[in-house]
Design an enzyme around this catalytic site. Structure first.
Site, mmCIF file in Angstrom:
data_model
loop_
_atom_site.group_PDB
_atom_site.id
_atom_site.type_symbol
_atom_site.label_atom_id
_atom_site.label_comp_id
_atom_site.label_asym_id
_atom_site.label_seq_id
_atom_site.Cartn_x
_atom_site.Cartn_y
_atom_site.Cartn_z
ATOM 1 N N GLU A 50 38.594 31.571 34.244
ATOM 2 C CA GLU A 50 38.426 30.602 35.152
ATOM 3 C C GLU A 50 38.282 29.187 34.359
ATOM 4 O O GLU A 50 38.963 28.181 34.886
ATOM 5 C CB GLU A 50 37.280 30.515 36.170
ATOM 6 C CG GLU A 50 37.386 31.781 36.948
ATOM 7 C CD GLU A 50 37.182 33.221 36.484
ATOM 8 O OE1 GLU A 50 36.602 33.198 35.263
ATOM 9 O OE2 GLU A 50 37.279 34.288 37.218
ATOM 10 N N HIS A 94 29.212 36.632 45.848
ATOM 11 C CA HIS A 94 30.788 36.554 46.662
ATOM 12 C C HIS A 94 30.508 35.695 47.939
ATOM 13 O O HIS A 94 31.233 36.120 48.925
ATOM 14 C CB HIS A 94 31.102 38.105 46.811
ATOM 15 C CG HIS A 94 32.207 38.767 45.528
ATOM 16 N ND1 HIS A 94 31.167 38.858 44.379
ATOM 17 C CD2 HIS A 94 33.283 38.580 45.239
ATOM 18 C CE1 HIS A 94 32.174 39.145 43.425
ATOM 19 N NE2 HIS A 94 33.376 39.069 43.765
#
Lengths: 348, 338
Positions: A82, A151
């Protein structure tokens, strides 16, 4: 206007459609897909990059099939890196491209904070305006089915604190399409946060390209007793709360913030000047969240406008639990918003 | 040309290249030494990370680059900018915080930019510029340009994950990148052996199916040859390389002083490397091959002195940014869509 209307569910939109055959309905995810496709079509500097964006799901449908149409050189899957990928997209932006970077969960963005905060946000200023960073970082807030603490986060407040960034959170399909296009052409780093629960929401979306300007909130419902400023998915909860309160004789004005940075403080102040009461419904946590900023701005710019102390509806100060029992208790909705409005109205 | 090959061992290494190499190394050395001289005046109010001792690397690499090739540098970037073609005036003015500086006084010594010469900005976060460099190469690749991007970083950046994430991507996409590690053995004061399990940086290339080589970073000709090879490979679509060049910084991590006095490093180590001064090595090579006379080399030094004098005068006489600049350039003006 059909494009300012919020439809709480598909049935509501379909009933509107039967009244007006000219309306073109599209789901939020398809509005994002259409915007991206039109951008790729019209501008060869635009490309899309992110983990799994060319798989069969296509980021919950929002990038589905784009690689088939535009090739993997412009719609590219990325390694699970990322920070590196964010920096790579930023570098490409500085070198003249307009990347759309996708992090499939907001929770993955913290891995790339060095590149977003130290690089993208600073690059123009640090070099005296010689270059700019036209990048859009799309990311999705997850919710439900035991998504749990890593999440499901709403981390928009991490970014609203940083000069050089813009933060956008579209609630409707119309805005998803128009704000994505506007963000790509904004010329600055834009953190574009979507909500997974909005993906199937239907709304009117014109087929031609258009933009929705950044920094402009919108009044979704007018009312005289209280102003509810809502963010992303909470716009729908706020609209439902307003329906509940209407039966009690309380008329709410609902503002969909759309952009968190820059903040449309004038529109909020104008509304609060009329209603005298302020409730903020955010998808994230309370402390130093966007609600705190909105209240501060209202107090700073219009100290006398409030008739009662403002209220905030946020997540409780804890990470998201997995158990359905705890998860249900964790998320506030229309009832909590309605209760907050009642408190604000009863206080003065 | 034939004579050049015999003398210097490489077709592209002509007498002119040798002289250019020496002149650029000396230019960087003298520029940095002038900063050492001026710094105690306390008019240059920004941290300076000097590259004295490491001049052969920027020079040997950048002589192989085109004006439109990209270079990504780091906090120790004065030499890279000069070697890539930057003028001294905007650099010196930037260090003095003046509006005529390359970044209009908003960046300082750690944030150099020179868009015309392919420097799109410089990060002072260790390894922070590496992904951006790969991104610029990705842009070239998507646009089907034949530009090469060289990314300079130190042995400290080898500790950072950003390097591996970026290298993997560059290799995966066969991007035209040269990863150039200037291994001066120290990250601030921390020795490489205290930070790395295997002190073989160039070996990392094999993990990414790429070309890796370890060279003497104080030998400008060796740097030149290795860079030429990797840059040509990148330009022809052969993907990225990793060059590790061993070298030594003579000054402390930051500021104009040597740091052995503070106990940061053994003095003997510094003296050993000063014996291997890259400028001196090149000067001796040139004179031994009769590529130039001492007088010709002295003329080069004199013209550099003039250039530095001019840059310092320009910087000192320039204005500070107006206070209205405080809030400009945070955001680019919004453009209308096509």
């Amino acid at each position: 206007m059909p494009w300012t209307k919020v439809y709480s569910n598909k049935a509501e939109f379909e009933s509107a459609l039967s009244d007006n055959r000219e309306l073109r309905g599209l789901a939020y995810k398809d509005a994002l897909l259409e915007a991206t496709s039109q951008l790729l079509e019209a501008d060869e500097t635009v490309f899309v990059i992110g983990e799994g964006i060319d798989d069969s799901g296509g980021v919950f449908g929002s990038t589905k099939g784009l690689h088939l149409k535009f090739g993997r050189e412009r719609v590219m899957d990325s390694p699970l890196a990322e920070n590196g990928i964010t920096g790579i997209a930023i570098g490409a932006a500085v070198a003249g491209m307009r990347p759309i970077l996708v992090h499939m969960r907001v929770d993955f963005i913290p891995l790339s904070l060095d590149q977003i905060i130290n690089h993208a946000a600073k690059w123009r200023y640090m070099f005296g305006g010689k270059v700019s960073v036209p990048i859009v970082i799309r990311s999705m807030i997850g919710r439900g089915w035991g998504s749990a603490a890593q999440h499901s986060q709403s981390l928009q407040s991490l970014f609203t604190n940083i000069p050089g960034l813009k933060v956008v959170m579209p609630a409707t399909p119309y805005d998803a399409k128009g704000l994505l296009r506007a963000s790509v052409y904004d010329g600055n780093p834009v953190v574009f946060i979507e909500h997974r629960w909005l993906y199937e929401h239907m709304g009117h979306v014109p087929s031609e390209p258009y933009t929705v300007p950044l920094g402009k909130a919108i009044i979704r419902r007018t009312g005289s007793d209280a102003t509810i400023v809502a963010v992303s998915y909470m716009v729908y909860e706020a609209m439902s709360a307003a329906d509940i309160l209407k039966n009690e004789g309380i008329e709410c004005e609902v503002i969909d913030l759309r952009t968190l940075k820059p903040l449309d403080a004038p529109l909020i102040l104008e509304s609060v000047s009329k209603t005298g009461r302020l409730v903020i419904a955010d998808t994230g946590w309370k402390e130093t969240g966007i609600g705190a900023e909105i209240i501060a701005r209202v107090v700073e710019d219009g100290f006398g406008a409030l008739k009662s102390a403002p209220e905030r509806v946020n997540l409780p100060e804890a990470p998201t639990p997995a158990s359905p029992a705890l998860e249900k208790a964790y998320y506030p909705g229309k009832f909590e918003i309605a209760a907050a409005v009642r408190r604000a109205v009863n206080k003065g | 040309m034939k004579e050049d090959i015999l003398k210097y061992g490489l077709p592209t290494l002509t007498r002119k290249t040798l002289i250019d190499m020496y002149a650029m190394m000396l230019r960087i050395r003298m520029f940095e030494e002038r900063i050492v001289d001026l710094y105690p005046e306390q008019e240059m109010k920004c941290p300076v990370h000097l590259c004295i001792g490491q001049e052969a690397i920027a020079t040997g690499v950048c002589l192989n680059l085109r004006k439109d090739d990209y270079v990504f540098s780091n906090h120790r970037g004065h030499g890279h900018a000069l070697a890539k073609g930057s003028a001294m005036r905007p650099l010196m003015a930037e260090f003095y915080g003046k509006v005529t500086g390359c970044s209009r006084g908003k960046g300082g010594s750690m944030h150099i930019i020179d868009v015309e010469n392919g420097i799109l900005g410089t990060s002072a976060i260790v390894a922070g510029g590496i992904p951006m460099g790969v991104g610029a190469a990705l842009a070239s690749s998507i646009r089907k340009e034949d530009r090469v991007t060289v990314i300079f970083f130190g042995d400290g950046a080898y500790d950072e994950g950003a390097l591996y994430e970026s290298f993997n991507f560059a290799s995966l996409k066969k991007l035209p990148v040269v990863f150039f590690c200037e291994n001066n053995f120290y990250a601030t004061n921390s020795h490489q052996s205290a930070r790395q399990s295997a002190c073989r940086i160039s070996d990392a290339a094999s993990a990414f199916d790429s070309h890796g080589v370890c060279i003497d970073g104080n030998d400008a000709i060796e740097v030149y040859k290795a860079a030429e090879d990797s840059i040509n490979r990148a330009r022809k679509g052969g993907g990225p390389s990793l060059i590790e060049a061993k070298t030594y910084r003579w000054k402390g991590h930051v500021g104009p002083d040597a740091d052995y006095e503070k106990g940061c490093r053994p003095k003997e180590e510094l003296l050993y490397w000063m014996e291997r001064c890259p400028v001196k090595v090149m000067r001796e090579f040139i004179l031994s091959r009769n590529a130039a006379t001492k007088d010709e080399l002295a003329e080069i030094a004199a013209s550099i002195t003039d250039e530095i004098d001019d840059a310092v005068k320009f910087a000192k006489e320039s204005e500070y940014p107006p206070l209205s600049d405080l809030l400009t350039d945070v955001y680019a003006p919004v453009k209308e869509p096509l």
